[in-house]
Design a protein around this motif. Structure first.
Motif, PDB file in Angstrom:
ATOM      1  N   THR A   6      12.974 -29.383 -58.208  1.00  0.00           N
ATOM      2  CA  THR A   6      13.770 -28.655 -58.438  1.00  0.00           C
ATOM      3  C   THR A   6      14.520 -29.233 -59.711  1.00  0.00           C
ATOM      4  OG1 THR A   6      14.427 -28.302 -56.242  1.00  0.00           O
ATOM      5  CG2 THR A   6      16.238 -27.713 -57.890  1.00  0.00           C
ATOM      6  N   LEU A   7      14.511 -28.381 -60.857  1.00  0.00           N
ATOM      7  CA  LEU A   7      15.275 -28.916 -61.992  1.00  0.00           C
ATOM      8  C   LEU A   7      16.407 -28.114 -62.402  1.00  0.00           C
ATOM      9  CD1 LEU A   7      11.845 -29.477 -63.951  1.00  0.00           C
ATOM     10  CD2 LEU A   7      13.402 -31.195 -62.865  1.00  0.00           C
ATOM     11  N   MET A   8      17.413 -28.734 -63.104  1.00  0.00           N
ATOM     12  CA  MET A   8      18.540 -27.826 -63.395  1.00  0.00           C
ATOM     13  C   MET A   8      18.528 -27.678 -65.011  1.00  0.00           C
ATOM     14  SD  MET A   8      19.808 -26.530 -60.694  1.00  0.00           S
ATOM     15  CE  MET A   8      21.298 -26.133 -61.448  1.00  0.00           C
ATOM     16  N   ALA A   9      18.595 -26.555 -65.598  1.00  0.00           N
ATOM     17  CA  ALA A   9      18.641 -26.316 -66.976  1.00  0.00           C
ATOM     18  C   ALA A   9      19.637 -25.433 -67.485  1.00  0.00           C
ATOM     19  CB  ALA A   9      17.153 -25.522 -67.453  1.00  0.00           C
ATOM     20  N   GLU A  10      19.964 -25.354 -68.870  1.00  0.00           N
ATOM     21  CA  GLU A  10      20.890 -24.352 -69.133  1.00  0.00           C
ATOM     22  C   GLU A  10      20.196 -23.467 -70.201  1.00  0.00           C
ATOM     23  OE1 GLU A  10      23.681 -26.880 -71.291  1.00  0.00           O
ATOM     24  OE2 GLU A  10      24.711 -27.556 -69.529  1.00  0.00           O
ATOM     25  N   LEU A  11      20.506 -22.026 -69.862  1.00  0.00           N
ATOM     26  CA  LEU A  11      20.018 -21.041 -70.620  1.00  0.00           C
ATOM     27  C   LEU A  11      21.093 -20.379 -71.403  1.00  0.00           C
ATOM     28  CD1 LEU A  11      17.547 -19.189 -71.311  1.00  0.00           C
ATOM     29  CD2 LEU A  11      18.224 -17.728 -69.199  1.00  0.00           C
ATOM     30  N   ASP A  12      21.044 -20.344 -72.706  1.00  0.00           N
ATOM     31  CA  ASP A  12      22.179 -19.777 -73.453  1.00  0.00           C
ATOM     32  C   ASP A  12      23.396 -20.336 -73.047  1.00  0.00           C
ATOM     33  OD1 ASP A  12      20.036 -18.805 -75.210  1.00  0.00           O
ATOM     34  OD2 ASP A  12      20.399 -16.932 -73.887  1.00  0.00           O
ATOM     35  N   GLY A  13      23.435 -21.797 -72.522  1.00  0.00           N
ATOM     36  CA  GLY A  13      24.901 -22.347 -72.175  1.00  0.00           C
ATOM     37  C   GLY A  13      25.313 -22.101 -70.818  1.00  0.00           C
ATOM     38  N   LYS A  14      24.211 -21.310 -70.028  1.00  0.00           N
ATOM     39  CA  LYS A  14      24.707 -21.194 -68.688  1.00  0.00           C
ATOM     40  C   LYS A  14      23.641 -21.901 -67.773  1.00  0.00           C
ATOM     41  CE  LYS A  14      27.493 -17.238 -69.010  1.00  0.00           C
ATOM     42  NZ  LYS A  14      28.356 -17.617 -70.103  1.00  0.00           N
ATOM     43  N   PRO A  15      24.172 -22.347 -66.485  1.00  0.00           N
ATOM     44  CA  PRO A  15      23.070 -23.045 -65.675  1.00  0.00           C
ATOM     45  C   PRO A  15      22.122 -22.208 -64.847  1.00  0.00           C
ATOM     46  CG  PRO A  15      25.590 -22.791 -64.738  1.00  0.00           C
ATOM     47  CD  PRO A  15      25.463 -22.319 -66.005  1.00  0.00           C
ATOM     48  N   SER A  73      18.504 -29.726 -54.326  1.00  0.00           N
ATOM     49  CA  SER A  73      17.648 -28.762 -53.686  1.00  0.00           C
ATOM     50  C   SER A  73      18.227 -27.413 -54.346  1.00  0.00           C
ATOM     51  CB  SER A  73      17.970 -28.504 -52.331  1.00  0.00           C
ATOM     52  OG  SER A  73      17.363 -27.528 -51.438  1.00  0.00           O
ATOM     53  N   PRO A  74      17.286 -26.549 -54.112  1.00  0.00           N
ATOM     54  CA  PRO A  74      17.703 -25.112 -54.963  1.00  0.00           C
ATOM     55  C   PRO A  74      18.330 -24.393 -53.864  1.00  0.00           C
ATOM     56  CG  PRO A  74      15.284 -25.147 -53.891  1.00  0.00           C
ATOM     57  CD  PRO A  74      15.954 -26.404 -54.099  1.00  0.00           C
ATOM     58  N   PHE A  75      18.344 -24.979 -52.542  1.00  0.00           N
ATOM     59  CA  PHE A  75      19.077 -24.027 -51.326  1.00  0.00           C
ATOM     60  C   PHE A  75      20.486 -24.844 -51.167  1.00  0.00           C
ATOM     61  CE2 PHE A  75      14.654 -24.377 -50.316  1.00  0.00           C
ATOM     62  CZ  PHE A  75      14.277 -23.185 -50.497  1.00  0.00           C
ATOM     63  N   GLY A  76      21.600 -23.888 -50.887  1.00  0.00           N
ATOM     64  CA  GLY A  76      22.688 -24.481 -50.747  1.00  0.00           C
ATOM     65  C   GLY A  76      23.592 -25.225 -51.628  1.00  0.00           C
ATOM     66  N   GLN A  77      23.367 -24.908 -52.925  1.00  0.00           N
ATOM     67  CA  GLN A  77      24.073 -25.310 -54.066  1.00  0.00           C
ATOM     68  C   GLN A  77      25.529 -24.933 -53.977  1.00  0.00           C
ATOM     69  OE1 GLN A  77      22.197 -24.881 -57.954  1.00  0.00           O
ATOM     70  NE2 GLN A  77      20.307 -25.866 -57.381  1.00  0.00           N
ATOM     71  N   LYS A  78      26.217 -26.030 -54.387  1.00  0.00           N
ATOM     72  CA  LYS A  78      27.715 -25.666 -54.521  1.00  0.00           C
ATOM     73  C   LYS A  78      28.128 -24.275 -54.919  1.00  0.00           C
ATOM     74  CE  LYS A  78      30.365 -28.238 -57.114  1.00  0.00           C
ATOM     75  NZ  LYS A  78      31.042 -29.427 -58.055  1.00  0.00           N
ATOM     76  N   LYS A  79      27.256 -23.597 -56.256  1.00  0.00           N
ATOM     77  CA  LYS A  79      27.589 -22.319 -56.635  1.00  0.00           C
ATOM     78  C   LYS A  79      26.357 -21.951 -56.949  1.00  0.00           C
ATOM     79  CE  LYS A  79      29.094 -20.816 -60.770  1.00  0.00           C
ATOM     80  NZ  LYS A  79      29.977 -20.956 -62.293  1.00  0.00           N
ATOM     81  N   PRO A  80      25.863 -20.855 -56.320  1.00  0.00           N
ATOM     82  CA  PRO A  80      24.498 -20.254 -56.535  1.00  0.00           C
ATOM     83  C   PRO A  80      24.332 -19.987 -58.075  1.00  0.00           C
ATOM     84  CG  PRO A  80      25.501 -19.082 -54.813  1.00  0.00           C
ATOM     85  CD  PRO A  80      26.702 -20.209 -55.491  1.00  0.00           C
ATOM     86  N   VAL A  81      23.111 -20.175 -58.446  1.00  0.00           N
ATOM     87  CA  VAL A  81      23.039 -19.955 -60.041  1.00  0.00           C
ATOM     88  C   VAL A  81      21.467 -19.088 -59.904  1.00  0.00           C
ATOM     89  CG1 VAL A  81      24.124 -21.990 -60.912  1.00  0.00           C
ATOM     90  CG2 VAL A  81      21.635 -22.172 -60.499  1.00  0.00           C
ATOM     91  N   PRO A  82      21.350 -18.389 -60.991  1.00  0.00           N
ATOM     92  CA  PRO A  82      20.098 -17.749 -61.447  1.00  0.00           C
ATOM     93  C   PRO A  82      18.779 -18.864 -61.073  1.00  0.00           C
ATOM     94  CG  PRO A  82      21.669 -16.985 -63.080  1.00  0.00           C
ATOM     95  CD  PRO A  82      21.929 -18.230 -62.187  1.00  0.00           C
TER      96      PRO A  82
END
Length: 157
Positions: A50-59, A104-113
């Motif tokens: 599970t990786l977190m990225a920014e797309l056009d400044g949004k998570p 984890s992609p599941f249960g993140q503090k705030k759901p993101v795409p």
């Protein structure tokens, strides 16, 4: 090791069938996903990172096989954006509420795409981080896709 995490609670609430697997997390591992695959005795392409990225400044959240690398160009295209870049670890922790190595992609503090590598849907089962270091959840990739309301796209270089 906690019996329940936000990730496992998320999966239970969504009615997703899963099992958990624990292993000895190595904080010094060069590649966390590959270390997890080796520790649980599973093929690296079935242990998804599970990786977190920014797309056009949004998570955004990206889930790909642990033995592959994300193509930023393909990631941007998958979401119809222009510019994608990896999120800094401290920002990823703040965004997800998880610590690096336990995101984890599941249960993140705030759901993101979220996007999952399309090839992973061909597997009978996959492993994803269960919300803490040393914890993986084994589940159907289609169930993961549905529970996350994710998109499936070619994401790897």
């Amino acid at each position: 090791m906690a019996k329940a995490t936000r990730a496992t609670q998320f999966l239970e609430k969504a009615g997703v069938a899963f099992t958990t697997v624990t292993y000895d997390y190595d904080p010094d591992a060069e590649r966390i996903g590959l270390q997890a695959a080796e520790a649980i005795g599973e093929a690296p392409h079935r242990v998804l990172k599970t990786l977190m990225a920014e797309l056009d400044g949004k998570p955004v959240c990206v889930v790909v096989p642990s033995d592959r690398e994300v193509s930023m160009k393909k990631l941007a295209a998958a979401f119809g954006g222009k510019h994608a870049a990896m999120m800094k670890p401290a920002v990823a922790e703040k965004t997800t509420g998880y610590v690096v190595g336990g995101i984890s992609p599941f249960g993140q503090k705030k759901p993101v795409p979220t996007a999952i590598e399309v090839e992973s849907l061909n597997e009978p089962h996959v492993y994803m981080n269960g919300g803490q270091r040393g914890l993986q959840v084994r589940l159907s990739p289609q169930d993961a896709l549905n529970a996350l309301r994710a998109i499936a796209a070619p994401l790897v270089a």
